[in-house]
Design a protein around this motif. Structure first.
Motif, mmCIF file in Angstrom:
data_model
loop_
_atom_site.group_PDB
_atom_site.id
_atom_site.type_symbol
_atom_site.label_atom_id
_atom_site.label_comp_id
_atom_site.label_asym_id
_atom_site.label_seq_id
_atom_site.Cartn_x
_atom_site.Cartn_y
_atom_site.Cartn_z
ATOM 1 N N LEU A 166 -4.902 0.293 -3.783
ATOM 2 C CA LEU A 166 -3.601 -0.366 -3.734
ATOM 3 C C LEU A 166 -3.734 -1.862 -4.004
ATOM 4 O O LEU A 166 -4.683 -2.505 -3.544
ATOM 5 N N THR A 170 0.344 -2.083 -8.020
ATOM 6 C CA THR A 170 0.707 -0.690 -7.752
ATOM 7 C C THR A 170 2.228 -0.535 -7.696
ATOM 8 O O THR A 170 2.887 -1.011 -6.777
ATOM 9 N N ASN A 201 0.796 -2.188 2.581
ATOM 10 C CA ASN A 201 0.580 -2.836 1.289
ATOM 11 C C ASN A 201 1.841 -3.570 0.818
ATOM 12 O O ASN A 201 1.765 -4.651 0.234
#
Length: 396
Positions: A166, A170, A201
């Motif tokens: 990630l 992404t 993330n």
């Protein structure tokens, strides 16, 4: 001149391997006879559409009202979108309205519309391997890069490996649930953990990463398995699906996108995919089958014959000595290449052709060392293949 990237794609070793094997099967059947060739290449559902679908087709075919074959809003007829919203609401346990749905030309069209809407050049789409082979092309179509992350030995999600991939690049994680080619169903706990990783993330990068769930096999499950309702666990979830597999309508090209109403700017997302559907040249989903599906999306289907065929083919492979993953859904067996071939699935599927068995190499699915058998074929093909499989393994 053909565009360079298209030329490279059609000439690549893995290009259309399934279709290529299917076409070879047609030639072999002419040469050896239909009953003597055991073709497990193509995932073409062979159940007849249920009676409710047939009745809806007949009713709609009688409609000769003015404008019945004309354009509708690009996103689909409002009443059809409301019907699909009802379907997805039941599956996800979260209320949707028709404004959260767009009708598409099958699930492939749906995925291309999503990728065109969210990908900037160089953006990444993470996918657990193995996966449906066309995903590579769908991401590349829109300037994206497919990042393949191997799954664990039981084909469950390797969440740590996904987390390590990630970044701010992404745009999406794409999961096929149940999975083609393995038949794996990702558990509710896996989806919850994946959601936590994605939220972490998102907070870190300031970018929304979508969880795109490709679910055309959702209804085809075995042994009381269930597909997790991802909307409940991750706000930025998008469902793409079709009626190709569950209602046996692959040639009618009717599918949809459903976006979680709790997602980031869902109205803008729907506007984007509607625009993408138009400029990709689809314009709108087929009018006739939109109306058919509005009347028959909830038709009851008996999938027990797929389970019967799964079990018969597993028994044959057990007898022949071929290892496989026991599928929880869909209609594929993902099988291990025998040790003699040192993981070369292309060589092994070529070897099987000598015994008139046609299978798809796993490398095309991101599963090197495996091969796929589609058991949505006649029981006669399955039972007839026993001698061929046993002989092929005996002669290694």
């Amino acid at each position: 001149m053909i565009a360079r990237h298209i030329q490279e794609s059609i000439n690549s070793k893995g290009a259309s391997v399934i279709r290529k094997m299917f076409e070879e099967g047609i030639v072999l059947k002419k040469e050896h006879g239909e009953d003597n060739v055991f073709d497990f290449t193509l995932g073409n559902p062979d159940l007849d559409p249920p009676e409710k679908v047939i009745k809806a087709i007949q009713e709609e075919a009688k409609d000769v009202s003015h404008g019945c074959h004309g354009y509708m809003p690009n996103a689909g007829y409002p009443f059809v979108r409301e019907a699909i919203a009802q379907k997805v609401s039941k599956e996800q346990g979260l209320p949707l309205s028709g404004s959260n749905v767009i009708m598409t030309v099958g699930a492939a069209s749906a995925l291309n519309c999503v990728f065109k809407s969210i990908l900037n050049p160089g953006d990444e789409v993470i996918v657990p391997a193995p996966f449906f082979a066309e995903y590579r092309h769908y991401a590349k179509n829109h300037g994206g890069i497919l990042v393949e992350v191997p799954s664990k030995s039981d084909f469950s999600l390797d969440l740590e490996a996904i987390k390590s991939k990630l970044s701010e690049k992404t745009a999406a994680i794409l999961i096929n649930n149940p999975n083609n080619p393995s038949g794996k169903i990702y558990s509710e706990d896996e989806i919850k953990e994946l959601a936590a990783i994605l939220n972490e993330n998102n907070n870190k990068t300031g970018r929304v990463t979508y969880l795109v769930c490709d679910e055309p096999y959702r209804a085809i499950v075995y042994d009381d398995a269930k597909v997790a309702p991802a909307f409940q666990f991750y706000d930025n979830t998008v469902i793409v699906s079709s009626f190709a597999k569950d209602l046996s309508l692959p040639g009618e090209r009717i599918g949809y996108i459903a976006v979680n109403p709790k997602s980031h700017e869902p109205e803008e997302f729907i506007k984007a995919v509607t625009f993408s559907l138009r400029v990709l040249g689809c314009v709108n989903a087929p009018a006739f089958f939109q109306k058919v599906i509005a009347k028959s999306w909830d038709a009851q289907v008996d999938y027990s014959s797929y389970k019967v065929r799964r079990d018969k083919l597993m028994a044959i492979l057990d007898k022949a000595g071929i290892e496989y993953f026991r599928p929880q859904g869909a209609f594929y067996l993902f099988c291990k290449v025998p040790a003699n071939f040192k993981g070369d699935d292309g060589d092994f599927t070529d070897y099987l052709k000598k015994y008139l068995i046609l299978a798809a190499p796993g490398s095309g699915f991101g599963g090197k060392g495996w091969f796929r058998l589609a058991y949505c074929v006649s029981e006669k093909t399955i039972t007839g293949s026993e001698k061929a499989f046993c002989q092929a393994m005996k002669n290694l």
